[in-house]
Design a protein around this motif. Sequence first.
Motif, short mmCIF file in Angstrom:
data_model
loop_
_atom_site.label_atom_id
_atom_site.label_comp_id
_atom_site.label_asym_id
_atom_site.label_seq_id
_atom_site.Cartn_x
_atom_site.Cartn_y
_atom_site.Cartn_z
N SER A 1 -28.98 -20.05 58.97
CA SER A 1 -28.56 -21.31 59.57
C SER A 1 -28.14 -22.34 58.54
N CYS A 2 -28.73 -22.29 57.37
CA CYS A 2 -28.50 -23.33 56.37
C CYS A 2 -27.55 -22.86 55.28
N GLY A 3 -26.63 -23.74 54.93
CA GLY A 3 -25.76 -23.48 53.80
C GLY A 3 -26.29 -24.20 52.57
N GLY A 4 -25.44 -24.34 51.59
CA GLY A 4 -25.81 -25.04 50.38
C GLY A 4 -24.68 -25.96 49.97
N CYS A 5 -24.91 -26.67 48.89
CA CYS A 5 -23.91 -27.59 48.35
C CYS A 5 -23.75 -27.29 46.87
N GLN A 6 -22.52 -27.30 46.39
CA GLN A 6 -22.28 -27.05 44.97
C GLN A 6 -22.72 -28.21 44.09
N LEU A 7 -23.01 -29.36 44.67
CA LEU A 7 -23.31 -30.54 43.87
C LEU A 7 -24.79 -30.78 43.64
N PHE A 8 -25.65 -30.23 44.50
CA PHE A 8 -27.08 -30.42 44.31
C PHE A 8 -27.84 -29.27 44.95
N ALA A 9 -29.09 -29.12 44.52
CA ALA A 9 -29.91 -28.01 45.00
C ALA A 9 -30.47 -28.30 46.39
N GLY A 10 -30.76 -27.26 47.09
CA GLY A 10 -31.39 -27.38 48.39
C GLY A 10 -30.44 -27.01 49.51
N GLN A 11 -31.05 -26.84 50.66
CA GLN A 11 -30.29 -26.46 51.84
C GLN A 11 -29.54 -27.64 52.41
N VAL A 12 -28.39 -27.37 52.99
CA VAL A 12 -27.68 -28.40 53.75
C VAL A 12 -27.22 -27.78 55.06
N ALA A 13 -27.13 -28.62 56.07
CA ALA A 13 -26.66 -28.18 57.38
C ALA A 13 -25.15 -28.35 57.46
N ALA A 14 -24.49 -27.45 58.17
CA ALA A 14 -23.03 -27.55 58.34
C ALA A 14 -22.65 -28.89 58.97
N GLU A 15 -23.54 -29.44 59.77
CA GLU A 15 -23.26 -30.73 60.42
C GLU A 15 -23.78 -31.91 59.62
N GLY A 16 -24.22 -31.65 58.37
CA GLY A 16 -24.70 -32.72 57.50
C GLY A 16 -23.56 -33.46 56.82
N TYR A 17 -23.93 -34.38 55.96
CA TYR A 17 -22.92 -35.22 55.29
C TYR A 17 -23.55 -35.90 54.09
N CYS A 18 -22.74 -36.18 53.08
CA CYS A 18 -23.19 -37.05 51.99
C CYS A 18 -21.99 -37.87 51.51
N THR A 19 -22.26 -38.79 50.61
CA THR A 19 -21.23 -39.73 50.16
C THR A 19 -20.18 -39.08 49.26
N SER A 20 -20.37 -37.82 48.88
CA SER A 20 -19.39 -37.13 48.04
C SER A 20 -18.51 -36.18 48.84
N TRP A 21 -18.51 -36.33 50.15
CA TRP A 21 -17.69 -35.46 50.99
C TRP A 21 -16.23 -35.49 50.55
N VAL A 22 -15.64 -34.30 50.46
CA VAL A 22 -14.23 -34.13 50.11
C VAL A 22 -13.67 -33.08 51.08
#
Length: 120
Positions: free
Chosen positions: A89-110
């Motif tokens: 269910s959980c993906g990841g992010c190339q910018l920081f460690a830990g799980q992220v949700a596909a429906e998540g968001y952060c201020t570095s979205w591109v």
Amino acid sequence: MKSEKNTSRRVFLRRLLGVGAAGLGVGALVSACGGGSEETAAALCADLSELTEQQIAVRESFDYVSETPNPEERCGNCQFYVPAEGGESCGGCQLFAGQVAAEGYCTSWVPRTGAAGAGV
Ligand code: SF4
């Protein structure tokens, strides 16, 4: 003005450190996430128990949230998103460690570009 420059430099350095940390931990953390419905995925993807304090601090500097405030901008269609594998269910992010949700968001979205631009 000086304060703004110091803040920007500090944020940049924290993010730079986060990229290195993410490179070490994304694969393991993505695979560690359990399955579940989309509704529970966001909650499951918020588990930080496998992260160090430094990794958590870097993650927090990105202001990640498990539910995007704008469906047009979400992890699932971000250039930095690492999709979940094998039904996880959980993906990841190339910018920081830990799980992220596909429906998540952060201020570095591109926005994702290229052939994989359809998103998750
Ligand atoms: Fe990573 Fe942020 Fe993109 Fe999500 S929106 S994949 S947390 S950079």
